[in-house]
Design a protein around this motif. Structure first.
Motif, PDB file in Angstrom:
ATOM      1  N   ALA A   1      -0.380 -16.356  -1.837  1.00 46.59           N
ATOM      2  CA  ALA A   1       0.853 -16.982  -1.355  1.00 46.59           C
ATOM      3  C   ALA A   1       2.019 -16.008  -1.435  1.00 46.59           C
ATOM      4  N   GLY A   2       2.079 -15.211  -2.511  1.00 48.07           N
ATOM      5  CA  GLY A   2       3.135 -14.210  -2.621  1.00 48.07           C
ATOM      6  C   GLY A   2       3.042 -13.153  -1.538  1.00 48.07           C
ATOM      7  N   VAL A   3       1.823 -12.742  -1.194  1.00 48.71           N
ATOM      8  CA  VAL A   3       1.647 -11.786  -0.091  1.00 48.71           C
ATOM      9  C   VAL A   3       2.139 -12.394   1.219  1.00 48.71           C
ATOM     10  N   ALA A   4       1.810 -13.653   1.448  1.00 51.29           N
ATOM     11  CA  ALA A   4       2.270 -14.320   2.660  1.00 51.29           C
ATOM     12  C   ALA A   4       3.790 -14.427   2.702  1.00 51.29           C
ATOM     13  N   GLY A   5       4.411 -14.746   1.551  1.00 50.07           N
ATOM     14  CA  GLY A   5       5.874 -14.813   1.519  1.00 50.07           C
ATOM     15  C   GLY A   5       6.515 -13.466   1.767  1.00 50.07           C
ATOM     16  N   CYS A   6       5.914 -12.391   1.239  1.00 48.28           N
ATOM     17  CA  CYS A   6       6.445 -11.051   1.484  1.00 48.28           C
ATOM     18  C   CYS A   6       6.383 -10.703   2.965  1.00 48.28           C
ATOM     19  N   VAL A   7       5.261 -10.985   3.596  1.00 40.11           N
ATOM     20  CA  VAL A   7       5.114 -10.704   5.027  1.00 40.11           C
ATOM     21  C   VAL A   7       6.053 -11.587   5.847  1.00 40.11           C
ATOM     22  N   TYR A   8       6.281 -12.801   5.386  1.00 42.29           N
ATOM     23  CA  TYR A   8       7.234 -13.699   6.047  1.00 42.29           C
ATOM     24  C   TYR A   8       8.628 -13.067   6.095  1.00 42.29           C
ATOM     25  N   THR A   9       9.034 -12.436   5.012  1.00 44.13           N
ATOM     26  CA  THR A   9      10.338 -11.761   4.985  1.00 44.13           C
ATOM     27  C   THR A   9      10.374 -10.607   5.974  1.00 44.13           C
ATOM     28  N   TRP A  10       9.277  -9.878   6.114  1.00 42.52           N
ATOM     29  CA  TRP A  10       9.232  -8.798   7.102  1.00 42.52           C
ATOM     30  C   TRP A  10       9.428  -9.334   8.518  1.00 42.52           C
TER      31      TRP A  10
ATOM     32  N   HIS B   1       9.468  -1.326   3.176  1.00 43.44           N
ATOM     33  CA  HIS B   1       8.813  -2.625   3.345  1.00 43.44           C
ATOM     34  C   HIS B   1       7.439  -2.654   2.672  1.00 43.44           C
ATOM     35  N   LEU B   2       6.667  -1.617   2.854  1.00 42.41           N
ATOM     36  CA  LEU B   2       5.319  -1.618   2.280  1.00 42.41           C
ATOM     37  C   LEU B   2       5.339  -1.595   0.756  1.00 42.41           C
ATOM     38  N   ALA B   3       6.401  -1.061   0.171  1.00 45.12           N
ATOM     39  CA  ALA B   3       6.484  -1.016  -1.292  1.00 45.12           C
ATOM     40  C   ALA B   3       6.698  -2.398  -1.892  1.00 45.12           C
ATOM     41  N   THR B   4       7.197  -3.336  -1.113  1.00 48.56           N
ATOM     42  CA  THR B   4       7.433  -4.684  -1.634  1.00 48.56           C
ATOM     43  C   THR B   4       6.149  -5.502  -1.732  1.00 48.56           C
TER      44      THR B   4
END
Length: 395
Positions: free
Chosen positions: A229-238, A93-96
């Motif tokens: 926004a991309g960081v927020a979307g990545c965390v949203y997937t988590w 997860h952190l690698a994404t």
């Protein structure tokens, strides 16, 4: 010297008050997942996710002065980047997170170039078109994105040594990411590039005369905004563990912009308040009216904007200013008279009155021309001039 000491005392008190507020906020945020139920912890986690997205939008709209209605598209790009990496390549997860941030930064950089010649409503329409055509594009890329069915991935799992539940561990990870993003946004706006961006927002012509490169800073504003926004979307997937094209429609972009305006444009704390608005207000609107939740949502936005035109972040200062202006009126009403000129302010003792005997005598005014004796006056006709010879009877 006394003025300098007073200034230092005021700065010290302000820093102490800010430190105490920060410690109180840290204690509340750390203790929240141990007090609330799992679903409520999930809601708090989503507030942090939206706060990260609004921090990027705040850089572009609040500090950059440019309108964007396509922020949900960058949010979707970060979410799908993390989902594809977790589903297809089975990465951690952190690698994404860095991959989603870098990919969205490059996407925002490329999108910012054609937007240089646009401003206002034209720029808003172009960014809105990006948010409109992205969901159908994701549906057509079925081999990669899963099409209309979306992708289901594993959520964050707490390590054994933590002793935390899944929702608590996810909350703390997202909290750490949010703290880093907010600190980065704060330092970015206090840097030379941030001050240049503020100059571009206030007056482009003056900023260009002072040597600010408009094209560079406008493009970087889009890139930073897309990266957050991309960081927020990545965390949203988590947090959710599922992505679908229908979750990232253009309504998401409009909702994010409304949340930022309600939270407070140009404020470092506005994204947190806007994230709470985006998370909780639609749920409240759904509970109030299941038939037309959008109407209730719109009315709530109008009410908030009427009460706090500068956003929720500026509401405390607005209330404090109103109370400060009202205090002299209250004092006047209590005394029943209007303070005269030269009287002491309310709350200060009046100086002791000076009696008429203690007053210094005022010099008499010099008589004007009308009080000067003339030969025509009967009282001075027979006055003999000084040094003249004595008159005789005959004279």
């Amino acid at each position: 010297m006394s003025t300098m000491a007073a200034t230092l005392g005021t700065d010290r008190a302000r820093r102490l008050r800010a430190a105490l507020t920060l410690l109180l906020a840290a204690a509340v945020t750390v203790g929240a997942p141990f007090y609330f139920a799992p679903f409520q912890v999930f809601q708090l986690t989503m507030v942090l996710v939206y706060a990260v997205a609004l921090s990027g939008l705040n850089l572009l709209v609040g500090f950059g002065g440019q309108i964007s209605l396509g922020h949900g598209a960058f949010f979707a790009a970060g979410a799908y980047t993390a989902a594809v990496m977790l589903d297809r390549w089975d990465t951690g997860h952190l690698a994404t997170l860095p991959v989603a941030a870098a990919g969205c930064f490059l996407l925002g950089l490329g999108f910012g170039v054609p937007a240089l010649r646009l401003r206002g409503l034209y720029l808003a329409l172009v960014t809105l078109s990006f948010a409109v055509f992205l969901p159908p594009l994701l549906k057509r890329l079925e081999p990669v994105t899963g099409g209309s069915m979306g992708l289901t991935v594993d959520k964050l799992q707490p390590p054994v040594w933590s002793g935390l539940a899944e929702d608590q561990w996810t909350y703390f990870v997202v909290l750490a990411v949010t703290a880093v993003v907010l600190l980065l946004a704060r330092n970015l706006m206090r840097s030379r590039a941030g001050r240049a961006l503020l100059a571009v927002r206030d007056n482009e012509t003056a900023a260009e005369v002072m040597g600010v490169r408009l094209s560079l800073h406008k493009t970087l504003a889009f890139a930073w905004s897309a990266m957050f926004a991309g960081v927020a979307g990545c965390v949203y997937t988590w947090v959710i563990g599922f992505v679908s094209p229908d979750s990232f429609g253009f309504v998401l972009s409009i909702t994010l912009l409304a949340g930022l305006v309600v939270g407070g444009l140009g404020s470092l704390y506005g994204p947190l308040l806007g994230g709470a608005f985006v998370m909780y207000v639609p749920s409240v609107a759904q509970d109030v009216s299941e038939a037309a939740p959008g109407v209730v949502f719109g009315l709530l936005i109008i009410i908030v904007m009427f009460v706090a035109p500068t956003g929720l972040a500026g509401l405390p200062g607005r209330v404090l200013g109103a109370v400060t202006r009202r205090l002299p009126r209250t004092a006047t009403t209590a005394t029943g008279r209007t303070p005269e000129a030269g009287s002491a302010p309310a709350g200060e003792p009046n100086p002791s009155p000076v009696s008429a005997a203690d007053e210094e005598p005022q010099p008499q005014a010099h008589p004007g021309p009308s009080a000067t004796p003339t030969p025509a006056d009967p009282a001075v006709v027979d006055v003999q001039p000084v040094g003249a010879p004595p008159r005789t009877e005959k004279e």
